[in-house]
Design an enzyme around this catalytic site. Sequence first.
Site, PDB file in Angstrom:
ATOM      1  N   PHE A   1     150.558  82.502 131.438  1.00  0.00           N
ATOM      2  CA  PHE A   1     151.519  81.536 131.757  1.00  0.00           C
ATOM      3  C   PHE A   1     151.709  80.823 130.398  1.00  0.00           C
ATOM      4  O   PHE A   1     151.395  79.564 130.106  1.00  0.00           O
ATOM      5  CB  PHE A   1     151.194  80.384 132.842  1.00  0.00           C
ATOM      6  CG  PHE A   1     150.698  80.975 134.066  1.00  0.00           C
ATOM      7  CD1 PHE A   1     151.807  81.268 134.923  1.00  0.00           C
ATOM      8  CD2 PHE A   1     149.503  81.490 134.261  1.00  0.00           C
ATOM      9  CE1 PHE A   1     151.362  81.888 136.281  1.00  0.00           C
ATOM     10  CE2 PHE A   1     149.029  81.934 135.583  1.00  0.00           C
ATOM     11  CZ  PHE A   1     149.925  82.202 136.697  1.00  0.00           C
TER      12      PHE A   1
ATOM     13  N   ASN B   1     155.709  88.905 135.683  1.00  0.00           N
ATOM     14  CA  ASN B   1     155.125  87.809 136.615  1.00  0.00           C
ATOM     15  C   ASN B   1     153.666  87.849 136.410  1.00  0.00           C
ATOM     16  O   ASN B   1     153.016  89.017 136.250  1.00  0.00           O
ATOM     17  CB  ASN B   1     155.341  88.265 138.183  1.00  0.00           C
ATOM     18  CG  ASN B   1     154.579  87.572 139.241  1.00  0.00           C
ATOM     19  OD1 ASN B   1     153.532  87.651 139.285  1.00  0.00           O
ATOM     20  ND2 ASN B   1     155.381  86.927 139.976  1.00  0.00           N
ATOM     21  N   ALA B   2     152.827  87.005 136.338  1.00  0.00           N
ATOM     22  CA  ALA B   2     151.484  87.021 136.236  1.00  0.00           C
ATOM     23  C   ALA B   2     150.678  87.688 136.996  1.00  0.00           C
ATOM     24  O   ALA B   2     149.715  88.409 136.484  1.00  0.00           O
ATOM     25  CB  ALA B   2     150.958  85.547 135.825  1.00  0.00           C
TER      26      ALA B   2
ATOM     27  N   CYS C   1     147.283  71.889 136.858  1.00  0.00           N
ATOM     28  CA  CYS C   1     147.872  70.517 136.601  1.00  0.00           C
ATOM     29  C   CYS C   1     148.354  70.057 138.021  1.00  0.00           C
ATOM     30  O   CYS C   1     149.266  69.068 138.119  1.00  0.00           O
ATOM     31  CB  CYS C   1     149.179  70.767 135.461  1.00  0.00           C
ATOM     32  SG  CYS C   1     150.411  72.095 136.117  1.00  0.00           S
TER      33      CYS C   1
END
Length: 388
Positions: free
Chosen positions: A221, A271-272, A332
């Site tokens: 990310f 995509n991670a 977050c």
Amino acid sequence: MPVKVVHVVRKKSRGQHAWVFSNEVTETEGNPGPGDTVQVFDRKRLLGSGIYNPHSLIRVRLYSEQNEELDAALIQRRIETALAYRKASLPGENDFRLMFSESDRVPGLVIDKYGNHFVVQTYSLGLDMRHELVVAALREVFDVASVIEKNDFRLRDPEGLPRRAGVLFGTPEPRIVISETGVKFYVDPAGGQKTGYYFDHRLTRRKVRQLSAGRKVLDVFSYTGSFAINAALGGAESVVAVDASAAAATIATDNSVLNGVADKCEFATDNAFTALTELDARGRQFDLINLDPPAFIKAQKDKDAGMRGYRQINALAMKLLPPGGILVSSSCSHYLFWQDMLDMLVAAAQDVGREFTILDRTTQGPDHPVLLSMPESEYLRGFILQVS
Ligand code: SAH
């Protein structure tokens, strides 16, 4: 002085929280309209002054405990107070979050400062109607080159505010070079995510730089490569970065050139979850992995699904670490509290059958202060773990 009045009956547990919800309001006086300033009384005791929005569940946003007007002078005073704290806590820095909404006592107003260029986000109707005051106050305090608004986000909808972006003052630059602890980054406020750059992780990035020497680093990310480049500058042997956004990867590559570390960095668009699974299938390992996912839990109702997402991506990363490898794991999501995050990491470690030591904890930097009575203003949490 606000002349219109809102009476509330508030439960003790709500304390002096800066948001007055519609179900706390019992009566109004003077017919307050959208964006008006009001005095708020809780059973005859002055709670403070706030901005009224009849169309929002957050009926009043408090900006002061006194009876005082939200005018240009107050906004300027708030900016000066915020600036003084940034200058003291971030010596030598010129680029930072100048105003962090309720925490800096101007509700719903976010301003990122990129040198003399300013990017404003407004989450409240009252501040949206007072853009001119904000620009005027900024021009009193700084030699302003430009102010743009970046108000094309979802959280404006509940306030009944239109999504829009554009120039409020001056001539913006499409790509600004900013500096954070000596590292340079290109920022594209208009085209980038949010205001263009995520200042909140500045302390974590410094830690990653300190821990990266001689390590093979994976930044997941990665957006415009802020962690990746810090790792490379900290002496990483190599850095692989993954993000779903191709536009971010383009800027990240340019950022690696800007800092003279392009030869060490590789930015992949993927995509991670898929990328980490494939890296594992190929037997790849990394000595330090940075995980900075977007908020998987945006509201309380997403908590279970979001926790599963965090657990899955953390477990995938944990599998890629050799003994002694370091995981810098962040969240977050406000609703992923410290204990939830620990529980999630314990579960992920159990999923992969490995044991970790907590080396450190991370949180939002001093340009994102937390308002004591408003837990929502603390949202960035992280752990630095080392695998046995
Ligand atoms: N670490 C960055 C900020 C990350 S913000 C920094 O410090 O600047 C979250 C990032 O996750 C965004 O750049 C977004 O493009 C990316 N993203 C969101 N979902 C993704 C996914 N499923 N796979 C890979 N990247 C994703």
